[in-house]
Design a protein around this motif. Structure first.
Motif, mmCIF file in Angstrom:
data_model
loop_
_atom_site.group_PDB
_atom_site.id
_atom_site.type_symbol
_atom_site.label_atom_id
_atom_site.label_comp_id
_atom_site.label_asym_id
_atom_site.label_seq_id
_atom_site.Cartn_x
_atom_site.Cartn_y
_atom_site.Cartn_z
ATOM 1 N N VAL A 211 -67.271 -43.148 -10.539
ATOM 2 C CA VAL A 211 -66.493 -44.313 -10.131
ATOM 3 C C VAL A 211 -66.046 -44.099 -8.692
ATOM 4 C CG1 VAL A 211 -64.314 -45.551 -10.434
ATOM 5 C CG2 VAL A 211 -65.727 -44.996 -12.416
ATOM 6 N N ALA A 212 -66.384 -45.046 -7.822
ATOM 7 C CA ALA A 212 -66.029 -44.976 -6.407
ATOM 8 C C ALA A 212 -64.910 -45.963 -6.120
ATOM 9 C CB ALA A 212 -67.253 -45.273 -5.547
ATOM 10 N N ARG A 213 -63.730 -45.461 -5.750
ATOM 11 C CA ARG A 213 -62.567 -46.284 -5.411
ATOM 12 C C ARG A 213 -61.689 -45.498 -4.439
ATOM 13 N NH1 ARG A 213 -62.057 -51.754 -7.332
ATOM 14 N NH2 ARG A 213 -63.607 -51.913 -8.997
ATOM 15 N N ASP A 214 -60.900 -46.216 -3.662
ATOM 16 C CA ASP A 214 -59.905 -45.571 -2.805
ATOM 17 C C ASP A 214 -58.683 -45.274 -3.659
ATOM 18 O OD1 ASP A 214 -58.137 -44.687 -0.903
ATOM 19 O OD2 ASP A 214 -57.988 -46.600 0.170
ATOM 20 N N LEU A 215 -58.629 -44.075 -4.194
ATOM 21 C CA LEU A 215 -57.603 -43.752 -5.189
ATOM 22 C C LEU A 215 -56.264 -43.369 -4.573
ATOM 23 C CD1 LEU A 215 -59.809 -41.734 -7.710
ATOM 24 C CD2 LEU A 215 -59.053 -44.111 -7.887
ATOM 25 N N ASP A 216 -56.265 -42.844 -3.345
ATOM 26 C CA ASP A 216 -54.998 -42.425 -2.738
ATOM 27 C C ASP A 216 -54.512 -43.380 -1.662
ATOM 28 O OD1 ASP A 216 -56.907 -41.857 -0.869
ATOM 29 O OD2 ASP A 216 -56.363 -39.747 -0.587
ATOM 30 N N GLY A 217 -55.241 -44.466 -1.423
ATOM 31 C CA GLY A 217 -54.775 -45.498 -0.510
ATOM 32 C C GLY A 217 -54.861 -45.150 0.954
ATOM 33 N N ASP A 218 -55.747 -44.228 1.340
ATOM 34 C CA ASP A 218 -55.861 -43.848 2.747
ATOM 35 C C ASP A 218 -56.954 -44.610 3.479
ATOM 36 O OD1 ASP A 218 -58.152 -42.682 1.712
ATOM 37 O OD2 ASP A 218 -57.766 -40.681 2.543
#
Length: 509
Positions: free
Chosen positions: A126-133
């Motif tokens: 799963v590819a997502r911006d998990l830490d919001g950077d």
């Protein structure tokens, strides 16, 4: 001796060590890929901070070009059978970068654990911006990893995006909760923003209660700790959750979730869980069964449509012999419509080919806009399609989105005997075994990544260009483990791509 058309990739991709940029790679040494990893190198310097872009979904280095992550969970690593590995190929103005890639295993420096037999690292990505950077991160499921401390099987390892490319540095692992005796942690792994707060969430099994699933709320810390957790009872009987498909199917800007179930060899239907500001609603709507599913706005009305591969007669044991049927449920303000639907087979007007026993049209599905007209198109893998006399050589059919939705009009088929596509169709290749539509050239037109996991016994991945006239084989490229300089034997390279919602390929027996 069979003479093959030459590969578009004439030389091996440059493979250097994780932990250094291109300029530092020479000084870093040349360890074998079996020992750890091989990252990309950039021809242009990166800025210190990556730009944020909501439109870029899979951009691990923040350059605005989408990247393709693929996995080989059944591959051997350092002599450990089925330990598994992940490869990330990077986008550029000229397409996927053929001169560099990132190769990551559990032996890569920074990645928790060690590559062991049957871990199956990369069983789901799963590819997502998990830490919001602003940089996409990669959640990697190891489906059979044993965690003695929690008595569980399965972990999810988070690889953090960086301007130099994704790496093992500071990688973190999501395990079962402390004190849990859970198993199969990370099963049904999916990503989305299920509460509409702008932070990516992860959906998965997380704990020892088989009847519940969790939404781990973002943003995540660099220790892979979520901001919160929503636990939902998502079962009505003792069936299993088969596949899941996230996406905004109501047009309210919040991701929803479709879940599908099986019990032994019987398909048990599906359920629609609407996303709300407080998370997924617990008031589920019934859906029909599916073996593969994806969400795309095929009619450009602002509501995501649910495309599925149907289960023949509701019996999963019949899937290997199924010609294949794709059914689309168009989005409404309350979720997928039960009445406005479209059914497409290879016998539908305009669709190339003929519905034949065992073709499995739609065994893999993905949505994206290949010509930039604003309508999502649908890529349908047909991995067991015969090309001439070559059984299970495989193909991909692209169905065009338009006003009114999908139909067979303008559909095109691609396979290894298509002019411009490297290689040649061979029995058992299973071209179309995984499909992903992503704009890797940043021109607002999606390219098609497609794999043949049985190609030459190792697997291979192709990239076909999106263009104003639609998907084109002209200028397509291909690469295999040998081109990348990574382990090849029995690797099943391209078994799955990141964010792909499908299950195993069912070969007739």
């Amino acid at each position: 001796m069979r003479v093959r058309k030459p590969w578009a990739v004439a030389v091996g991709l440059a493979v250097v060590l994780v932990g250094g940029s291109a300029s530092a790679a020479g000084a870093a040494g040349t360890d074998s890929p079996e020992q750890g990893s091989a990252p990309k190198s950039h021809s242009a310097a990166k800025s210190a901070s990556a730009p944020k872009s909501a439109s870029v979904r899979e951009d691990f280095d923040g350059d605005g070009y989408q990247d393709v992550a693929t996995a080989s969970p059944g591959a051997s690593v350092a002599g450990q059978a089925r330990a598994g590995y992940v490869v990330v190929s990077y986008g550029s103005a000229s397409g996927l970068d053929r001169h560099a890639a990132t190769y990551i295993t559990q032996n890569t420096p920074g990645v928790p654990g060690v590559a062991e037999a049957d871990d199956r690292f990369g069983a789901k990505l799963v590819a997502r911006d998990l830490d919001g950077d602003g940089l996409t991160d990669l959640a990697v499921r190891s489906s059979a990893e044993q965690v003695a401390a929690t008595g569980s099987y399965g972990t999810v390892t988070v690889l953090w995006g960086r301007t130099s490319g994704v790496s093992g540095q500071d990688a973190s692992t999501i395990e079962a909760p402390s004190g849990s005796s859970g198993w199969e942690v990370g099963v049904n792994l999916a990503g989305g923003d299920f509460d509409g707060d702008g932070h990516a969430d992860l959906f998965m099994r997380h704990g020892d209660d088989w009847e519940t699933r969790s939404v781990l709320r973002g943003p995540f810390t660099r220790d892979a700790e979520p901001a919160g957790e929503q636990r939902i009872d998502m079962f009505t009987t003792d069936n299993d959750m088969y596949i899941v498909a996230p996406g905004d199917m109501t047009g309210d800007g919040i991701d929803d979730l479709a879940t599908f179930y099986v019990y032994e060899n019987h398909s048990e239907g599906g359920r629609f869980w609407q996303g709300t500001p407080s998370g997924l609603s617990t008031d589920a709507k019934q859906l029909s069964s599916a073996d593969a599913a994806v969400v795309g706005d095929f009619d450009k009305d602002g509501k995501g449509d649910l495309a599925t591969r149907t289960v023949p007669g509701g019996i999963t044991e019949d899937l290997p012999y199924d010609p294949g049927t794709v059914k689309i449920y168009y989005g409404t303000a309350s979720g997928p419509s039960a009445t406005r639907t479209t059914t497409i087979t290879q016998n539908s007007a305009g669709v190339p080919g003929t519905s034949e026993k065992g073709d499995q049209f739609g065994a893999r599905l993905d949505a994206g806009d290949v010509d930039g007209d604003g309508y999502a198109d649908l890529a349908a893998g047909v991995p067991f399609e015969a090309i001439g006399t070559k059984k299970a050589a495989g193909a991909v059919v692209l169905l065009k989105g338009r006003s009114g939705g999908l139909s067979g009009t303008g559909a095109r088929a691609f396979h290894q005997d298509t002019d411009g596509i490297p290689g040649v169709a061979e029995s058992g290749d299973r071209f179309g075994g995984a499909v992903r539509l992503l704009d890797v050239t940043k021109d607002a037109r999606a390219e098609l990544a497609v794999s043949a996991p049985e190609e030459n016994g190792t697997g291979a991945v192709w990239s076909l260009r999106g263009a104003s006239g639609g998907l084109t084989a002209t200028g397509s490229i291909a690469f295999n483990p040998g081109d990348l300089g990574i382990p090849a034997g029995g690797s099943g390279f391209g078994t799955t791509f990141a964010n792909e919602n499908g299950f195993s390929l069912y070969a007739p027996y």
